[in-house]
Design a protein around this motif. Sequence first.
Motif, PDB file in Angstrom:
ATOM      1  N   ALA A  95      -7.114   4.400  -6.549  1.00 36.90           N
ATOM      2  CA  ALA A  95      -6.857   3.655  -7.784  1.00 36.90           C
ATOM      3  C   ALA A  95      -7.284   2.210  -7.601  1.00 36.90           C
ATOM      4  O   ALA A  95      -7.476   1.740  -6.470  1.00 36.90           O
ATOM      5  N   ASP A  96      -7.412   1.506  -8.708  1.00 39.45           N
ATOM      6  CA  ASP A  96      -7.730   0.081  -8.688  1.00 39.45           C
ATOM      7  C   ASP A  96      -6.426  -0.699  -8.661  1.00 39.45           C
ATOM      8  O   ASP A  96      -5.699  -0.755  -9.650  1.00 39.45           O
ATOM      9  N   TRP A  97      -6.134  -1.305  -7.519  1.00 41.13           N
ATOM     10  CA  TRP A  97      -4.896  -2.053  -7.323  1.00 41.13           C
ATOM     11  C   TRP A  97      -5.100  -3.559  -7.503  1.00 41.13           C
ATOM     12  O   TRP A  97      -4.175  -4.330  -7.290  1.00 41.13           O
ATOM     13  N   GLY A  98      -6.281  -3.967  -7.905  1.00 41.13           N
ATOM     14  CA  GLY A  98      -6.625  -5.381  -7.875  1.00 41.13           C
ATOM     15  C   GLY A  98      -6.424  -6.134  -9.168  1.00 41.13           C
ATOM     16  O   GLY A  98      -6.885  -7.270  -9.278  1.00 41.13           O
ATOM     17  N   THR A  99      -5.743  -5.555 -10.158  1.00 45.66           N
ATOM     18  CA  THR A  99      -5.582  -6.234 -11.443  1.00 45.66           C
ATOM     19  C   THR A  99      -4.239  -6.946 -11.538  1.00 45.66           C
ATOM     20  O   THR A  99      -3.278  -6.604 -10.840  1.00 45.66           O
ATOM     21  N   ALA A 100      -4.166  -7.910 -12.433  1.00 45.11           N
ATOM     22  CA  ALA A 100      -2.919  -8.649 -12.646  1.00 45.11           C
ATOM     23  C   ALA A 100      -1.823  -7.727 -13.168  1.00 45.11           C
ATOM     24  O   ALA A 100      -0.642  -7.882 -12.817  1.00 45.11           O
ATOM     25  N   GLU A 101      -2.207  -6.753 -14.007  1.00 40.96           N
ATOM     26  CA  GLU A 101      -1.219  -5.833 -14.573  1.00 40.96           C
ATOM     27  C   GLU A 101      -0.579  -4.979 -13.484  1.00 40.96           C
ATOM     28  O   GLU A 101       0.640  -4.757 -13.483  1.00 40.96           O
ATOM     29  N   VAL A 102      -1.383  -4.512 -12.548  1.00 40.78           N
ATOM     30  CA  VAL A 102      -0.851  -3.712 -11.447  1.00 40.78           C
ATOM     31  C   VAL A 102       0.059  -4.566 -10.569  1.00 40.78           C
ATOM     32  O   VAL A 102       1.131  -4.123 -10.145  1.00 40.78           O
ATOM     33  N   MET A 109      -6.895  -3.023  -2.671  1.00 38.28           N
ATOM     34  CA  MET A 109      -5.639  -3.244  -1.958  1.00 38.28           C
ATOM     35  C   MET A 109      -5.639  -4.628  -1.299  1.00 38.28           C
ATOM     36  O   MET A 109      -4.615  -5.307  -1.233  1.00 38.28           O
ATOM     37  N   ASP A 110      -6.806  -5.029  -0.804  1.00 40.95           N
ATOM     38  CA  ASP A 110      -6.931  -6.345  -0.186  1.00 40.95           C
ATOM     39  C   ASP A 110      -6.636  -7.446  -1.203  1.00 40.95           C
ATOM     40  O   ASP A 110      -5.930  -8.418  -0.903  1.00 40.95           O
ATOM     41  N   ARG A 111      -7.157  -7.295  -2.428  1.00 39.99           N
ATOM     42  CA  ARG A 111      -6.873  -8.268  -3.484  1.00 39.99           C
ATOM     43  C   ARG A 111      -5.393  -8.271  -3.853  1.00 39.99           C
ATOM     44  O   ARG A 111      -4.795  -9.329  -4.086  1.00 39.99           O
ATOM     45  N   LEU A 112      -4.799  -7.075  -3.902  1.00 43.85           N
ATOM     46  CA  LEU A 112      -3.377  -6.982  -4.210  1.00 43.85           C
ATOM     47  C   LEU A 112      -2.546  -7.691  -3.154  1.00 43.85           C
ATOM     48  O   LEU A 112      -1.583  -8.404  -3.475  1.00 43.85           O
ATOM     49  N   ALA A 113      -2.901  -7.523  -1.886  1.00 41.57           N
ATOM     50  CA  ALA A 113      -2.160  -8.164  -0.799  1.00 41.57           C
ATOM     51  C   ALA A 113      -2.187  -9.674  -0.935  1.00 41.57           C
ATOM     52  O   ALA A 113      -1.170 -10.353  -0.748  1.00 41.57           O
ATOM     53  N   VAL A 165       4.408  -6.990   0.912  1.00 45.66           N
ATOM     54  CA  VAL A 165       3.329  -6.739   1.866  1.00 45.66           C
ATOM     55  C   VAL A 165       2.626  -5.429   1.530  1.00 45.66           C
ATOM     56  O   VAL A 165       3.241  -4.478   1.050  1.00 45.66           O
ATOM     57  N   VAL A 166       1.329  -5.396   1.774  1.00 45.75           N
ATOM     58  CA  VAL A 166       0.526  -4.184   1.627  1.00 45.75           C
ATOM     59  C   VAL A 166       0.209  -3.682   3.030  1.00 45.75           C
ATOM     60  O   VAL A 166      -0.382  -4.406   3.835  1.00 45.75           O
ATOM     61  N   LEU A 167       0.609  -2.445   3.318  1.00 44.63           N
ATOM     62  CA  LEU A 167       0.466  -1.877   4.654  1.00 44.63           C
ATOM     63  C   LEU A 167      -0.424  -0.637   4.591  1.00 44.63           C
ATOM     64  O   LEU A 167       0.035   0.461   4.270  1.00 44.63           O
ATOM     65  N   PRO A 168      -1.713  -0.786   4.885  1.00 39.99           N
ATOM     66  CA  PRO A 168      -2.610   0.370   4.905  1.00 39.99           C
ATOM     67  C   PRO A 168      -2.569   1.022   6.289  1.00 39.99           C
ATOM     68  O   PRO A 168      -2.970   0.416   7.283  1.00 39.99           O
TER      69      PRO A 168
END
Length: 206
Positions: free
Chosen positions: A171-178, A93-97, A106-109
């Motif tokens: 889940a893995d949120w850190g990919t370019a596709e996501v 999630m940090d990478r996604l943010a 924005v990513v809000l955990p």
Amino acid sequence: MSLKVSRRRALVAGATVAAGVIGGNSWPSAAHAQDLGNAQSMVAIDPGVTLPAFRFFTANNTVRTLADYRGRGVVLNLWATWCGPCVAELPTMDRLAATLAPDGIVVLPVSSDIGGAGAVRAFYDSHDIEHLPILLDPGGAITQAWQVPGIPVTVIFDREGHPRARLVGGADWGTAEVADHVRSLCGPNTKKSLDNALSKAASVKI
């Protein structure tokens, strides 16, 4: 048995869920394993569906609601430091943010830890979390209002505040596709487009 242990068991094991909270369907059971799934397997939320109103708190106890982020896409994640799948997915999630910040998303955990900001801050420090804010729902009010069966739970909101998709489990949120999928759910960043247009116009020599 303490209240703390009871809440953990209720959130992780899953409770009976009333149908129709989101999109006319019950939430599926949350994942128990720490293995990360595919974030692109998010379930679409029917247009026009709304969620019960909710609020959460910053580390200094300032109240926040979804309205505070109007105009931005929102990835809202319900988690806790004692939840195995949550711990596994939060660095992604940090990478996604970091990836989506330039797009106005924005990513809000939002953590339900009883230990509050201190517990979250210690987790961030030990896991090198650099791009996520400390946000709190210490009483688990959101999970109760949404009748979710367990955490982690993630809901994507578009720039108008409409829920577009949901995912229960890590889940893995850190990919370019996501990241691309989340962009498509949130919709275009009209402010960014306008700024680019104004910048191009200003650079044109007359």
